[in-house]
Scaffold this motif. Structure first.
Motif, PDB file in Angstrom:
ATOM      1  N   PRO A 119       0.807  -1.225   0.000  1.00 13.33           N
ATOM      2  CA  PRO A 119       0.000   0.000   0.000  1.00 13.33           C
ATOM      3  C   PRO A 119       0.837   1.271   0.000  1.00 13.33           C
ATOM      4  CG  PRO A 119      -0.918  -1.605   1.528  1.00 13.33           C
ATOM      5  CD  PRO A 119       0.406  -2.152   1.075  1.00 13.33           C
ATOM      6  N   HIS A 120       1.983   1.262   0.700  1.00 12.35           N
ATOM      7  CA  HIS A 120       2.821   2.452   0.758  1.00 12.35           C
ATOM      8  C   HIS A 120       3.517   2.721  -0.587  1.00 12.35           C
ATOM      9  CE1 HIS A 120       2.303   1.317   5.025  1.00 12.35           C
ATOM     10  NE2 HIS A 120       2.218   2.624   5.182  1.00 12.35           N
ATOM     11  N   ALA A 121       3.862   1.655  -1.294  1.00 11.51           N
ATOM     12  CA  ALA A 121       4.397   1.838  -2.641  1.00 11.51           C
ATOM     13  C   ALA A 121       3.342   2.454  -3.553  1.00 11.51           C
ATOM     14  CB  ALA A 121       4.868   0.496  -3.202  1.00 11.51           C
ATOM     15  N   LEU A 122       2.100   2.000  -3.434  1.00  7.54           N
ATOM     16  CA  LEU A 122       1.025   2.557  -4.250  1.00  7.54           C
ATOM     17  C   LEU A 122       0.758   4.014  -3.891  1.00  7.54           C
ATOM     18  CD1 LEU A 122      -1.507  -0.421  -4.313  1.00  7.54           C
ATOM     19  CD2 LEU A 122       0.059   0.299  -6.126  1.00  7.54           C
ATOM     20  N   ALA A 123       0.918   4.373  -2.614  1.00  2.00           N
ATOM     21  CA  ALA A 123       0.743   5.768  -2.213  1.00  2.00           C
ATOM     22  C   ALA A 123       1.735   6.666  -2.941  1.00  2.00           C
ATOM     23  CB  ALA A 123       0.915   5.910  -0.701  1.00  2.00           C
ATOM     24  N   CYS A 124       2.968   6.216  -3.042  1.00  3.58           N
ATOM     25  CA  CYS A 124       3.978   7.007  -3.759  1.00  3.58           C
ATOM     26  C   CYS A 124       3.615   7.141  -5.231  1.00  3.58           C
ATOM     27  CB  CYS A 124       5.351   6.360  -3.605  1.00  3.58           C
ATOM     28  SG  CYS A 124       5.998   6.408  -1.914  1.00  3.58           S
ATOM     29  N   ALA A 125       3.150   6.049  -5.835  1.00  5.24           N
ATOM     30  CA  ALA A 125       2.771   6.104  -7.249  1.00  5.24           C
ATOM     31  C   ALA A 125       1.592   7.042  -7.471  1.00  5.24           C
ATOM     32  CB  ALA A 125       2.444   4.697  -7.748  1.00  5.24           C
ATOM     33  N   ALA A 126       0.663   7.084  -6.511  1.00  2.02           N
ATOM     34  CA  ALA A 126      -0.512   7.947  -6.657  1.00  2.02           C
ATOM     35  C   ALA A 126      -0.184   9.412  -6.438  1.00  2.02           C
ATOM     36  CB  ALA A 126      -1.599   7.513  -5.678  1.00  2.02           C
ATOM     37  N   LEU A 127       0.645   9.705  -5.446  1.00  2.00           N
ATOM     38  CA  LEU A 127       0.825  11.079  -4.984  1.00  2.00           C
ATOM     39  C   LEU A 127       2.104  11.731  -5.479  1.00  2.00           C
ATOM     40  CD1 LEU A 127      -0.485  10.488  -1.363  1.00  2.00           C
ATOM     41  CD2 LEU A 127      -1.737  11.416  -3.321  1.00  2.00           C
ATOM     42  N   PHE A 139      -5.799   8.357  -0.325  1.00  5.61           N
ATOM     43  CA  PHE A 139      -5.739   8.512  -1.778  1.00  5.61           C
ATOM     44  C   PHE A 139      -6.602   7.432  -2.402  1.00  5.61           C
ATOM     45  CE2 PHE A 139      -2.488   5.396  -0.853  1.00  5.61           C
ATOM     46  CZ  PHE A 139      -2.538   4.506  -1.912  1.00  5.61           C
ATOM     47  N   ASP A 140      -6.936   7.607  -3.679  1.00  6.17           N
ATOM     48  CA  ASP A 140      -7.732   6.631  -4.411  1.00  6.17           C
ATOM     49  C   ASP A 140      -6.853   5.852  -5.374  1.00  6.17           C
ATOM     50  OD1 ASP A 140     -10.403   9.033  -4.727  1.00  6.17           O
ATOM     51  OD2 ASP A 140     -10.152   7.439  -3.236  1.00  6.17           O
ATOM     52  N   LEU A 141      -7.178   4.596  -5.578  1.00 10.13           N
ATOM     53  CA  LEU A 141      -6.427   3.781  -6.528  1.00 10.13           C
ATOM     54  C   LEU A 141      -6.439   4.406  -7.920  1.00 10.13           C
ATOM     55  CD1 LEU A 141      -7.536   0.149  -5.558  1.00 10.13           C
ATOM     56  CD2 LEU A 141      -5.435   1.343  -4.888  1.00 10.13           C
ATOM     57  N   ALA A 142      -7.515   5.075  -8.261  1.00 12.30           N
ATOM     58  CA  ALA A 142      -7.633   5.677  -9.592  1.00 12.30           C
ATOM     59  C   ALA A 142      -6.594   6.761  -9.831  1.00 12.30           C
ATOM     60  CB  ALA A 142      -9.033   6.254  -9.787  1.00 12.30           C
ATOM     61  N   PRO A 184       2.350   2.485 -14.448  1.00 16.09           N
ATOM     62  CA  PRO A 184       2.061   1.062 -14.560  1.00 16.09           C
ATOM     63  C   PRO A 184       2.341   0.356 -13.236  1.00 16.09           C
ATOM     64  CG  PRO A 184       3.453   1.818 -16.371  1.00 16.09           C
ATOM     65  CD  PRO A 184       3.418   2.923 -15.366  1.00 16.09           C
ATOM     66  N   VAL A 185       1.488  -0.612 -12.914  1.00 14.25           N
ATOM     67  CA  VAL A 185       1.624  -1.360 -11.661  1.00 14.25           C
ATOM     68  C   VAL A 185       1.609  -2.854 -11.961  1.00 14.25           C
ATOM     69  CG1 VAL A 185       0.614  -1.863  -9.397  1.00 14.25           C
ATOM     70  CG2 VAL A 185       0.448   0.453 -10.339  1.00 14.25           C
ATOM     71  N   LEU A 186       2.559  -3.562 -11.374  1.00 16.47           N
ATOM     72  CA  LEU A 186       2.575  -5.020 -11.418  1.00 16.47           C
ATOM     73  C   LEU A 186       2.147  -5.539 -10.062  1.00 16.47           C
ATOM     74  CD1 LEU A 186       3.266  -7.785 -12.672  1.00 16.47           C
ATOM     75  CD2 LEU A 186       5.617  -7.445 -11.863  1.00 16.47           C
ATOM     76  N   LEU A 187       1.096  -6.354 -10.052  1.00 15.34           N
ATOM     77  CA  LEU A 187       0.635  -7.037  -8.842  1.00 15.34           C
ATOM     78  C   LEU A 187       1.098  -8.487  -8.900  1.00 15.34           C
ATOM     79  CD1 LEU A 187      -3.046  -5.726  -9.011  1.00 15.34           C
ATOM     80  CD2 LEU A 187      -1.208  -4.792  -7.592  1.00 15.34           C
ATOM     81  N   VAL A 188       1.639  -8.981  -7.809  1.00 15.63           N
ATOM     82  CA  VAL A 188       2.085 -10.366  -7.732  1.00 15.63           C
ATOM     83  C   VAL A 188       1.408 -11.004  -6.529  1.00 15.63           C
ATOM     84  CG1 VAL A 188       4.041 -11.936  -7.667  1.00 15.63           C
ATOM     85  CG2 VAL A 188       4.315  -9.666  -8.684  1.00 15.63           C
ATOM     86  N   GLN A 189       0.707 -12.117  -6.752  1.00 12.85           N
ATOM     87  CA  GLN A 189      -0.092 -12.701  -5.681  1.00 12.85           C
ATOM     88  C   GLN A 189       0.033 -14.214  -5.660  1.00 12.85           C
ATOM     89  OE1 GLN A 189      -2.083 -11.137  -3.308  1.00 12.85           O
ATOM     90  NE2 GLN A 189      -2.343 -13.175  -2.414  1.00 12.85           N
ATOM     91  N   GLY A 190       0.306 -14.765  -4.477  1.00 10.19           N
ATOM     92  CA  GLY A 190       0.289 -16.203  -4.288  1.00 10.19           C
ATOM     93  C   GLY A 190      -1.122 -16.683  -4.006  1.00 10.19           C
ATOM     94  N   SER A 191      -1.571 -17.686  -4.710  1.00 10.75           N
ATOM     95  CA  SER A 191      -2.933 -18.186  -4.530  1.00 10.75           C
ATOM     96  C   SER A 191      -3.155 -18.802  -3.154  1.00 10.75           C
ATOM     97  CB  SER A 191      -3.259 -19.232  -5.607  1.00 10.75           C
ATOM     98  OG  SER A 191      -3.227 -18.669  -6.892  1.00 10.75           O
ATOM     99  N   LEU A 192      -2.078 -19.255  -2.498  1.00 11.74           N
ATOM    100  CA  LEU A 192      -2.197 -19.920  -1.201  1.00 11.74           C
ATOM    101  C   LEU A 192      -1.939 -18.974  -0.029  1.00 11.74           C
ATOM    102  CD1 LEU A 192      -0.346 -23.269  -2.060  1.00 11.74           C
ATOM    103  CD2 LEU A 192      -2.767 -22.693  -2.327  1.00 11.74           C
ATOM    104  N   ASP A 193      -1.850 -17.696  -0.308  1.00  9.90           N
ATOM    105  CA  ASP A 193      -1.530 -16.704   0.731  1.00  9.90           C
ATOM    106  C   ASP A 193      -2.607 -16.705   1.816  1.00  9.90           C
ATOM    107  OD1 ASP A 193      -0.871 -14.373   2.201  1.00  9.90           O
ATOM    108  OD2 ASP A 193      -0.048 -13.415   0.415  1.00  9.90           O
ATOM    109  N   LEU A 212      -6.477  -4.938  -8.862  1.00 10.35           N
ATOM    110  CA  LEU A 212      -6.442  -5.018 -10.320  1.00 10.35           C
ATOM    111  C   LEU A 212      -7.616  -4.262 -10.935  1.00 10.35           C
ATOM    112  CD1 LEU A 212      -5.028  -6.278 -12.817  1.00 10.35           C
ATOM    113  CD2 LEU A 212      -6.579  -8.229 -12.560  1.00 10.35           C
ATOM    114  N   ALA A 213      -8.778  -4.396 -10.323  1.00 14.14           N
ATOM    115  CA  ALA A 213      -9.974  -3.740 -10.853  1.00 14.14           C
ATOM    116  C   ALA A 213      -9.932  -2.227 -10.650  1.00 14.14           C
ATOM    117  CB  ALA A 213     -11.222  -4.319 -10.183  1.00 14.14           C
ATOM    118  N   GLY A 214      -9.241  -1.779  -9.603  1.00 20.71           N
ATOM    119  CA  GLY A 214      -9.266  -0.361  -9.273  1.00 20.71           C
ATOM    120  C   GLY A 214      -8.123   0.457  -9.825  1.00 20.71           C
ATOM    121  N   LEU A 215      -7.039  -0.180 -10.219  1.00 18.10           N
ATOM    122  CA  LEU A 215      -5.872   0.540 -10.724  1.00 18.10           C
ATOM    123  C   LEU A 215      -5.988   0.730 -12.239  1.00 18.10           C
ATOM    124  CD1 LEU A 215      -3.192  -1.383  -8.639  1.00 18.10           C
ATOM    125  CD2 LEU A 215      -3.666   1.078  -8.450  1.00 18.10           C
TER     126      LEU A 215
END
Length: 281
Positions: free
Chosen positions: A106-114, A214-217, A222-231, A243-246
């Protein structure tokens, strides 16, 4: 050689920062790493190695109340952008990419947004989505108690911390293998951060479970999301919501990974950042 220094902020606080060196000779960008919760902010061995192999200058720091950084009472997720801008200014860095894992996402996304005129791209590994009631935000978390308490405010989260204990069910067999192998430095660093006290983690959880600021919009890069299915710490539904909001995001799903083992994708994620268009000047 990693350079450690305390960066002074305009409000009198200092942040403990780490820099792999401005003398890096290679094609890669500067990447600011946002650590998980809890961590000290010191750069981890696998990240330093992957960055050095690619000619990337790696910068990391301890968020307020972590690893020697001063507290910032009442901070939200958005507050990270001002702190990172000051660090970058001090280090003479104009543009940079951001990466964050778990609580760092989330903090990385804050920098990208702001900081849209400075951030060239973002990677978010196993990162939380903003709190919402539009889906069951807690579903699939092995131990959601801390975040549930944080939603009721800092005092409630402090009370929870007084009796909280780590639940081994948070991690999968692949996670434990990673902690015993390539990512052993992460486990040791998390222990060190925990021994220093719970304030950083408490403030992180309150920030995650309340309005981010801040808002995801607003994330133009560009943003790369990486997610483990077993997390079992940050379930896959969070990546789907992000993914839907960015506006410009793609998702790498790792079917066999949990919360820690997914970090093995960090070198490939750095390659993804390097493949983006020429950084801003």
């Amino acid at each position: 050689m990693v350079i450690e220094q305390d960066v002074k902020l305009s409000d009198g606080r200092t942040l403990r920062t780490y820099d792999s060196g401005e003398g890096v000779d290679g094609p890669g960008p500067t990447v600011v790493w946002h650590h998980g919760s809890p961590q000290t902010g010191a750069p981890l061995g696998p990240l330093l190695s992957a960055a050095a192999e690619r000619g990337i200058r790696l910068v990391s720091y301890g968020r307020p109340s972590y690893g020697g950084s001063n507290p910032r009472p009442g901070r939200n997720v958005a507050a990270a952008a001002d702190d990172v801008a000051r660090i970058a200014d001090t280090l003479g860095v104009r543009s940079f990419a951001v990466m964050g894992a778990s609580g760092g996402g989330p903090h990385a996304l804050a920098c990208a947004a702001l900081l849209p005129d400075r951030v060239t791209g973002a990677v978010c590994l196993a990162g939380l989505a903003p709190y919402t009631e539009d889906f069951d935000w807690y579903e699939g978390m092995a131990s959601p108690g801390g975040l549930r308490a944080a939603a009721d405010g800092r005092e409630a989260r402090e009370l929870y911390a007084a009796t909280d204990e780590f639940d081994p069910a948070n991690f999968t067999a692949a996670d434990y293998a990673a902690l015993e192998g390539a990512w052993s430095s992460l486990g040791a660093d998390a222990v060190k951060a925990g021994q220093a006290g719970p304030d950083g983690l408490i403030d992180d959880d309150v920030a995650f479970a309340t309005a981010w600021g801040f808002d995801l919009a607003e994330v133009a890069a560009p943003v790369l999301l990486v997610q483990g299915s077993l997390d079992r710490v940050v379930p896959s539904a969070h990546a789907g919501w992000l993914l839907a909001g960015l506006p410009r995001a793609e998702l790498w799903v790792r079917p066999d990974d949990g919360h820690i083992s997914v970090l093995d994708t960090c070198p490939a994620a750095m390659d993804w950042l390097m493949a983006l268009s020429t950084p801003l000047t």
